[in-house]
Design an enzyme around this catalytic site. Structure first.
Site, mmCIF file in Angstrom:
data_model
loop_
_atom_site.group_PDB
_atom_site.id
_atom_site.type_symbol
_atom_site.label_atom_id
_atom_site.label_comp_id
_atom_site.label_asym_id
_atom_site.label_seq_id
_atom_site.Cartn_x
_atom_site.Cartn_y
_atom_site.Cartn_z
ATOM 1 N N LYS A 79 67.840 -12.219 5.870
ATOM 2 C CA LYS A 79 67.966 -13.235 6.917
ATOM 3 C C LYS A 79 67.012 -12.871 8.050
ATOM 4 O O LYS A 79 66.864 -11.680 8.382
ATOM 5 C CB LYS A 79 69.410 -13.257 7.429
ATOM 6 C CG LYS A 79 69.680 -14.322 8.495
ATOM 7 C CD LYS A 79 71.149 -14.343 8.880
ATOM 8 C CE LYS A 79 71.473 -15.423 9.880
ATOM 9 N NZ LYS A 79 72.902 -15.480 10.224
ATOM 10 N N SER A 154 75.245 -19.947 9.529
ATOM 11 C CA SER A 154 73.844 -19.952 9.905
ATOM 12 C C SER A 154 72.935 -19.304 8.868
ATOM 13 O O SER A 154 71.743 -19.565 8.861
ATOM 14 C CB SER A 154 73.654 -19.229 11.242
ATOM 15 O OG SER A 154 74.006 -17.855 11.124
ATOM 16 N N SER A 178 79.127 -17.118 9.247
ATOM 17 C CA SER A 178 77.795 -17.417 8.731
ATOM 18 C C SER A 178 77.402 -16.776 7.414
ATOM 19 O O SER A 178 76.326 -17.079 6.893
ATOM 20 C CB SER A 178 76.746 -17.067 9.766
ATOM 21 O OG SER A 178 76.700 -18.096 10.703
HETATM 22 N N1 GLN Z 1 79.128 -21.501 13.389
HETATM 23 C C1 GLN Z 1 79.372 -20.397 14.263
HETATM 24 C C2 GLN Z 1 78.478 -20.497 15.483
HETATM 25 O O1 GLN Z 1 77.726 -21.387 15.553
HETATM 26 C C3 GLN Z 1 79.180 -19.084 13.559
HETATM 27 C C4 GLN Z 1 77.768 -18.686 13.363
HETATM 28 C C5 GLN Z 1 77.603 -17.309 12.823
HETATM 29 O O2 GLN Z 1 78.504 -16.751 12.172
HETATM 30 N N2 GLN Z 1 76.457 -16.705 13.090
HETATM 31 O O3 GLN Z 1 78.526 -19.712 16.355
#
Ligand code: GLN
Length: 506
Positions: A79, A154, A178
């Site tokens: 990532k 994400s 994410s």
């Molecule tokens: N959807 C959540 C956010 O926008 C989690 C994102 C994540 O785990 N990086 O913060």
């Protein structure tokens, strides 16, 4: 290459490499070609062919000398929030569009030392803020199962890279879901371990008290080998744990627990999961959950029962408070973490300014996307004098209550908790853009774990959506430091099902 490696397990790949049916270089070349062929999906943000091939060649040399380890020569994508010396690291933000790190993140370093070959850096939401990989400054990533759908976020590029068979494994990060959410929406397995077990050194910070690296692949069993290498104490991360209960946090911990759990299951014959109590939170099966997801989850739980597990109906009445608590704490930490991007030390600097203040303001305005700016503003607000007690402190209290509720549940009622990962299958790219809270609310099943620091995973368990093309994931949550056991439980399910072996046509 004579063998098709699309659905290969880690064992298959290991054997093929060891028996010289394929070389690490050939595996890497195929991955690079596939990344190129599937450019439309917008999965990779940076490729450095010569760096990849040099790693593959080093792996081949080790194999030829018989000095290989279990992961030598196995391809992986990272990532784009893990900093890398040989690939650009952008966090999918214009702010870091040209950033080149002088060092590798701890996770990248550990996996490289274990011989894994980096294929490239993959797309994600900007600074990991989002649930669909649509907040990337470099464009949305597409879902290999259905090009119209998001891959989840994400870590969308990470999940898509595995689902599209470009790489067998990829790293992700999970601040509020994410790793689990994209794994679920792309029909693969993914685990987020207990907070503090994997070093955050070199992982671009979003919400530091929530961020944790995770790993994705097709099979749960394979993830135990890789997570095992990733989990160890690292003095460069101030929240890295030295001990996990009575056990030292070092390589071998996850794998040993996985093997131990497997042996116990094997000894129980045709009821391998006898004695396992699965808690199913009644609050999670409400009208907000789509019928097709609910059905797939219920069917999966029945299959666990057929393997000997006991279903226990539980209640987590405070769990829904995870959304307001998380969306105060995560932006608060983000606003502090992202203050370092000031146009002076790192990243983008505006060309149009007269004063120092204007330079900072313009640089940040020009380079941060709308969701990142929104989070910074919320964070700054909830931390400001007069509001700190009302929002931030209150959210921390709620966080403690949520963790306490999980603790009581694991002490009194069950060994693991199962339920959905997301209320719906992957939405279409561009859907819900008018309503920013839609994505926030869809995090209902994943956020509470991060607030509590617990481990959780997603494994594929069905399909839904248009033409039944979009995958559904089952979430399995365990008590602290039970990654090995969770993976063994998931592996047992996968020995009796083939959802994880369904293949997206790309
Ligand atoms: N959807 C959540 C956010 O926008 C989690 C994102 C994540 O785990 N990086 O913060």
């Amino acid at each position: 290459m004579s063998v098709d490696f699309k659905l290969a397990s880690l064992d298959d790949l290991r054997q093929a490499l060891d028996h010289k049916q394929v070389s690490a270089t050939e595996l890497a070349q195929t991955a690079l070609q596939e990344a190129q062929r599937l450019q439309d999906y917008n999965i990779f943000l940076d490729i450095n062919e010569s760096a990849t091939l040099a790693q593959a060649q080093a792996a081949d040399e080790l194999i030829s000398k018989g000095q290989q380890g279990r992961l030598t020569g196995i391809p992986i994508a990272h990532k784009d929030v893990f900093v890398t010396q040989q690939w650009r690291t952008t966090a999918a933000s214009k702010m870091l569009e040209t950033y080149q790190s002088p060092f590798d993140a701890s996770v990248v370093e550990s996996l490289k030392q274990a011989g894994m070959v980096t294929i490239g850096k993959v797309n994600c939401d900007e600074f990991a803020m989002g649930s669909g990989n649509q907040n990337s400054a470099f464009g949305a990533c597409r879902n290999p199962w259905d090009k119209d759908a998001v891959p989840g976020g994400s870590s969308g590029g990470s999940a898509a890279a595995v689902a599209a068979h470009i790489v067998p494994f990829s790293t992700g990060t999970d601040t509020g879901g994410s790793v689990r959410q994209p794994a679920s929406m792309c029909g693969i397995s993914g685990i987020k371990p207990t907070y503090g077990t994997v070093s955050r050194f070199g992982m671009i910070a979003y919400g530091s008290s929530l961020d944790q690296a995770g790993i994705m692949g097709r099979r749960a069993a394979d993830l135990s080998d890789i997570l095992d290498v990733m989990s160890h104490f690292d003095e460069r991360d101030s929240t890295s744990l030295q001990r996990c209960g009575a056990v030292a946090n070092q390589s071998g911990r996850v794998r040993q627990a996985f093997e131990h759990a497997q042996q116990q299951m094997q000894a129980q014959g045709d009821k391998p999961l006898k004695g396992l109590r699965i808690g199913v939170p009644k609050e999670w099966f409400n009208p907000g959950l789509s019928a097709e997801v609910a059905t797939a989850i219920e069917q999966a739980i029945s299959q666990f029962q057929a393997l000997g597990a006991e279903r226990v109906d539980i209640s987590l009445p405070k769990n829904h408070l995870a959304i307001p608590a998380y969306y105060v704490i995560a932006p608060a930490e983000a606003s502090s973490n992202l203050a370092r991007y000031d146009g002076v030390r790192y990243g983008h600097r505006s060309q149009h300014y007269k004063t120092l203040e204007e330079m900072t303001a313009r640089s940040r305005h020009e380079a941060f996307g709308p969701e990142v700016q929104r989070r910074i503003m919320i964070g700054a607000y909830v931390l400001s004098q007069g509001y700190y007690d009302a929002y931030y402190l209150q959210a921390q209290r709620v966080r403690r209550m949520i963790a306490e509720e999980f603790k009581q549940t694991f002490t009194q009622h069950c060994d693991v908790i199962m339920g959905p990962v997301a209320p719906e299958v992957a939405p279409n790219i561009g859907a819900n853009q008018q309503d920013i809270t839609h994505d926030w609310l869809a995090d209902i099943y994943t956020l509470s774990l991060n607030l509590a620091g617990l481990p959780g995973m997603s494994i594929p368990c069905g399909f839904g959506g248009p033409q039944q093309k979009r995958p559904i994931g089952l979430q399995i949550i365990g008590n602290y430091f039970t990654e090995g056991q969770l993976l063994a439980i998931a592996d047992r399910f996968q020995q009796h099902s083939d959802w994880h072996l369904r293949s997206a046509e790309v």
